[in-house]
Design an enzyme around this catalytic site. Structure first.
Site, PDB file in Angstrom:
ATOM      1  N   ASP A 104       0.858  -1.187   0.000  1.00 51.70           N
ATOM      2  CA  ASP A 104       0.000   0.000   0.000  1.00 51.70           C
ATOM      3  C   ASP A 104       0.892   1.235   0.000  1.00 51.70           C
ATOM      4  OD1 ASP A 104      -2.000   1.834   0.231  1.00 51.70           O
ATOM      5  OD2 ASP A 104      -2.706   1.182   2.204  1.00 51.70           O
ATOM      6  N   ASP A 195      -2.917   2.491  -5.970  1.00 47.97           N
ATOM      7  CA  ASP A 195      -1.840   2.459  -4.982  1.00 47.97           C
ATOM      8  C   ASP A 195      -1.808   1.187  -4.130  1.00 47.97           C
ATOM      9  OD1 ASP A 195      -4.225   3.079  -3.728  1.00 47.97           O
ATOM     10  OD2 ASP A 195      -3.293   4.351  -2.211  1.00 47.97           O
ATOM     11  N   GLU A 196      -2.586   0.167  -4.488  1.00 52.00           N
ATOM     12  CA  GLU A 196      -2.594  -1.068  -3.704  1.00 52.00           C
ATOM     13  C   GLU A 196      -2.507  -2.281  -4.626  1.00 52.00           C
ATOM     14  OE1 GLU A 196      -5.270  -1.691  -0.361  1.00 52.00           O
ATOM     15  OE2 GLU A 196      -5.916   0.396  -0.534  1.00 52.00           O
ATOM     16  N   CYS A 563     -40.772  -0.762 -17.067  1.00 54.30           N
ATOM     17  CA  CYS A 563     -41.329  -1.880 -17.827  1.00 54.30           C
ATOM     18  C   CYS A 563     -41.848  -2.956 -16.875  1.00 54.30           C
ATOM     19  CB  CYS A 563     -40.272  -2.463 -18.760  1.00 54.30           C
ATOM     20  SG  CYS A 563     -40.830  -3.920 -19.671  1.00 54.30           S
ATOM     21  N   CYS A 566     -39.477  -6.523 -17.477  1.00 54.85           N
ATOM     22  CA  CYS A 566     -38.072  -6.655 -17.094  1.00 54.85           C
ATOM     23  C   CYS A 566     -37.602  -5.605 -16.088  1.00 54.85           C
ATOM     24  CB  CYS A 566     -37.166  -6.597 -18.326  1.00 54.85           C
ATOM     25  SG  CYS A 566     -37.233  -5.013 -19.193  1.00 54.85           S
ATOM     26  N   HIS A 581     -38.969  -1.192 -27.352  1.00 54.46           N
ATOM     27  CA  HIS A 581     -38.820  -2.070 -26.200  1.00 54.46           C
ATOM     28  C   HIS A 581     -40.068  -2.936 -25.997  1.00 54.46           C
ATOM     29  CE1 HIS A 581     -36.883  -3.250 -22.438  1.00 54.46           C
ATOM     30  NE2 HIS A 581     -38.075  -3.177 -21.860  1.00 54.46           N
ATOM     31  N   HIS A 585     -40.633  -7.206 -26.334  1.00 59.56           N
ATOM     32  CA  HIS A 585     -41.287  -8.120 -25.397  1.00 59.56           C
ATOM     33  C   HIS A 585     -42.482  -8.825 -26.034  1.00 59.56           C
ATOM     34  CE1 HIS A 585     -38.854  -7.441 -21.937  1.00 59.56           C
ATOM     35  NE2 HIS A 585     -39.144  -6.151 -21.843  1.00 59.56           N
TER      36      HIS A 585
END
Length: 633
Positions: A104, A195-196, A563, A566, A581, A585
């Site tokens: 680290d 940084d790790e 919707c 979904c 859309h 369906h």
């Protein structure tokens, strides 16, 4: 979040992340910092948002306390037996053969700025601005200043604080230099941020016949020579402990935990739970106030209560923490589910400024997508208002995209639908990926191979839930679900039920939700075997989710933008997209209705199929597709 019983120190009940100890903050007057944060935040939108979150946490704590109060001695004894057995299993799976190193960089952003401007050395420095700071130098941390703190509060804590604007180009440059060093020790290192990183140094220790302590010292020295920056290192038998160890001797230090069970158990015994990755301030507060747990040893002592109140997955995680068991195998490469980019800024309602930030985000997201060679179909806009309310608006596109222009077209429409609004954060995310280096099929186009893969996987699932295969039909238009074996049958069944690949005919008189419920009930009964009254211990229904049944009626818009099929959100101003859309369906529904008349019979069911045909007295309207794959005799 309100006043305490004494009434004169309300800040003592004001829980913030800023007062938790961090490297370089030892000896800070915690109460003074907490009081200043409280006074500076009181009455602000942030303060009100924190109050709402605190109220929710308290409600959850009270709920868990009520569940605990219902537990009898018999219940606790039963759960203790289960936990004891699980602890033995986990302890038996402990792997002490690997050596993991976590590195680290020390105050990375601030260190880079100091390296390039030596005049800043030794002065309290914060990288960021008055709205938010990214990191603080160790000189600034002595005043209680830390990352993710608003700059105006940091200035109140440290009037001499120097602000430097962020420059991610510089930070990325130095990050790449450190990663070049990592690759010399472990080509498959795991970078978790700029940084790790985690490195497995088992092989290099064997090859060079040197100790892990020598590798850690050599790595730190090499990074300093290559970059002029210091880092802290932790070495342990697994990644979880290695990360904890890297924080012990910060800055510019190292800590080595031997690969020995007794050493690990001694190390973990007095370790505060908050030091472990995955346990944040909310989980810490819940464990402390509900069960009185503050150290890792206390987790094992109260394992029965954890098992009674939390899910199986959470309980396993807590027990692993108490035993000091973490990941040792290199994580398998998995395809990314999404790529996102977001920015926090001073709250504004300037539309031109908001759209300019959206342009920058679209460009960043597009570059990341193209670098990974991916195309996405679901675009999500994330908003955080000035009052800290988080909103997401998503749209499912009719084609896969990754260009800045395509992303910006739809993102602009999503943002325009929310105006006027005062925002402090904007974000964009693309998901539902398609690898543009492979088969360029459309999102709804299926292949014969995938269709056959579905039919091949059905028999094993039918047998698992004890159904007659003649009562099961394959839904045309379903998609094949990839299942991780480690998740077992439950995940496999969920994937198939949720994708509408499996349903049971009326003759069988069993629904998919009943299959799921039957399996869940059996699992619960097995888990609580010997119990006479499950209702007096824990509501196990919270641990299991029944499969959601899909509405086969005509799709519509809930609240005029969600919707019903979904759950995708498409605002009303997306007229063409909304119509496309719904048409998508409707086409799926028609395809399913047509395919429901097709039954795929196995050779073992040939006699039954003939009887059904003869009893109906009518010719079949469709020819089963499997007939085309049978060899002629």
């Amino acid at each position: 979040m309100g006043e305490t019983s004494s009434g004169d120190r309300p800040w003592q009940s004001y829980h913030t992340a800023y007062t938790n100890a961090k490297a370089g903050m030892e000896g800070v007057d915690k109460e003074k910092v907490q009081r200043i944060i409280y006074e500076m935040s009181k009455g602000s939108k942030y303060f009100e948002n924190e109050k709402r979150k605190e109220a929710f946490i308290k409600q959850k704590i009270e709920s868990l306390r009520a569940q605990r109060a219902k537990l009898t001695e018999k219940d606790i004894s039963h759960f203790q037996m289960i936990v004891n057995k699980r602890i033995l299993e986990l302890d038996g799976s402990r792997d002490l053969s690997k050596i993991w190193l976590h590195t680290d960089m020390d105050a990375f952003y601030a260190a880079v700025e100091t390296l390039e401007n030596p005049l800043l050395k030794g002065k309290p420095l914060a990288v960021g601005g008055m709205s938010m700071i990214c990191t603080a130098s160790y000189e600034a941390r002595k005043y209680g200043v830390r990352a993710a703190m608003p700059g105006f509060i940091a200035r109140k804590l440290c009037p001499e604080l120097i602000f430097v604007p962020t420059n991610f180009g510089k930070y990325t440059y130095y990050s790449e230099k450190t990663r070049n060093v990592f690759s010399k020790y472990d080509p498959d290192y795991i970078a978790t941020s700029l940084d790790e990183a985690y490195l497995e140094i088992t092989e290099i220790c064997k090859q060079r016949s040197i100790s892990s302590e020598e590798v850690a010292a050599e790595l730190r020295n090499t990074i300093y020579q290559e970059t002029g920056l210091t880092c802290s290192v932790g070495v342990a038998p697994n990644r979880m402990l290695a990360k904890v160890c890297s924080d012990i001797n910060k800055p510019n230090g190292q800590f080595i935990l031997p690969n020995d069970r007794d050493a690990v158990m001694t190390f973990i015994s007095s370790l505060p739970i908050r030091k472990v990755g995955g346990i944040g301030k909310v989980t810490e507060q819940i464990l402390r106030e509900v069960l009185g747990i503050s150290t890792c040893t206390e987790i094992l002592q109260k394992g029965a209560l954890l098992h009674a109140l939390f899910s199986h997955c959470s309980t396993d995680f807590f027990l692993c923490v108490g035993l000091g068991i973490g990941g040792t195998d290199a994580p398998q490469q998995k395809m990314r589910k999404s790529i996102s980019s977001e920015r926090t800024f001073v709250a504004t309602d300037d539309e031109s400024l908001l759209f300019q930030k959206l342009v920058d985000l679209a460009e960043t997201l597009s570059n990341d997508m193209q670098k990974e060679g991916l195309l996405g179909r679901n675009l999500t806009l994330k908003l955080k208002t000035a009052s800290f309310e988080v909103r997401t608006r998503a749209i499912s596109l009719q084609k896969y995209v990754n260009s800045k222009e395509d992303i910006l077209i739809y993102a602009s429409k999503l943002l325009k639908a929310e105006l006027p609004v005062r925002l402090r954060l904007l974000g964009l995310r693309l998901s539902h990926f398609h690898d543009d280096n492979h088969n360029p099929l459309g999102p709804t186009q299926k292949t014969l191979t995938s269709f056959l893969h579905i039919s091949e996987s059905i028999p094993s699932i039918i047998n698992s839930v004890h159904l007659n295969s003649s009562d099961v039909q394959i839904m045309g238009g379903g998609t094949s679900s990839s299942t991780n074996e480690s998740h077992g049958f439950q995940c496999e069944l969920n994937d198939i039920l949720e994708s509408n690949q499996l349903f049971v005919s009326n003759e069988g008189n069993v629904t998919s939700s009943e299959i799921q419920a039957e399996y869940s009930n059996k699992e619960c009964q097995s888990k609580c075997k010997g119990k006479e009254d499950l209702t007096n211990i824990v509501d196990f229904s919270d641990r299991k989710r029944a499969a959601s049944s899909r509405d086969s009626s005509r799709p519509f818009w809930i609240d005029d933008y969600i919707c019903s099929v979904c759950g995708i959100e498409i605002p009303t101003n997306f007229i063409e997209e909304r119509q496309e859309h719904l048409d998508y369906h409707l086409a799926q529904m028609l395809q399913k209705e047509e395919c429901r008349s097709l039954t795929f019979s196995s050779p073992l069911e040939k006699s039954r199929t003939k009887k059904q045909k003869s009893s109906s007295g009518k010719q079949a309207k469709y020819i089963p597709i499997d007939a085309f794959f049978k060899k002629k005799t």
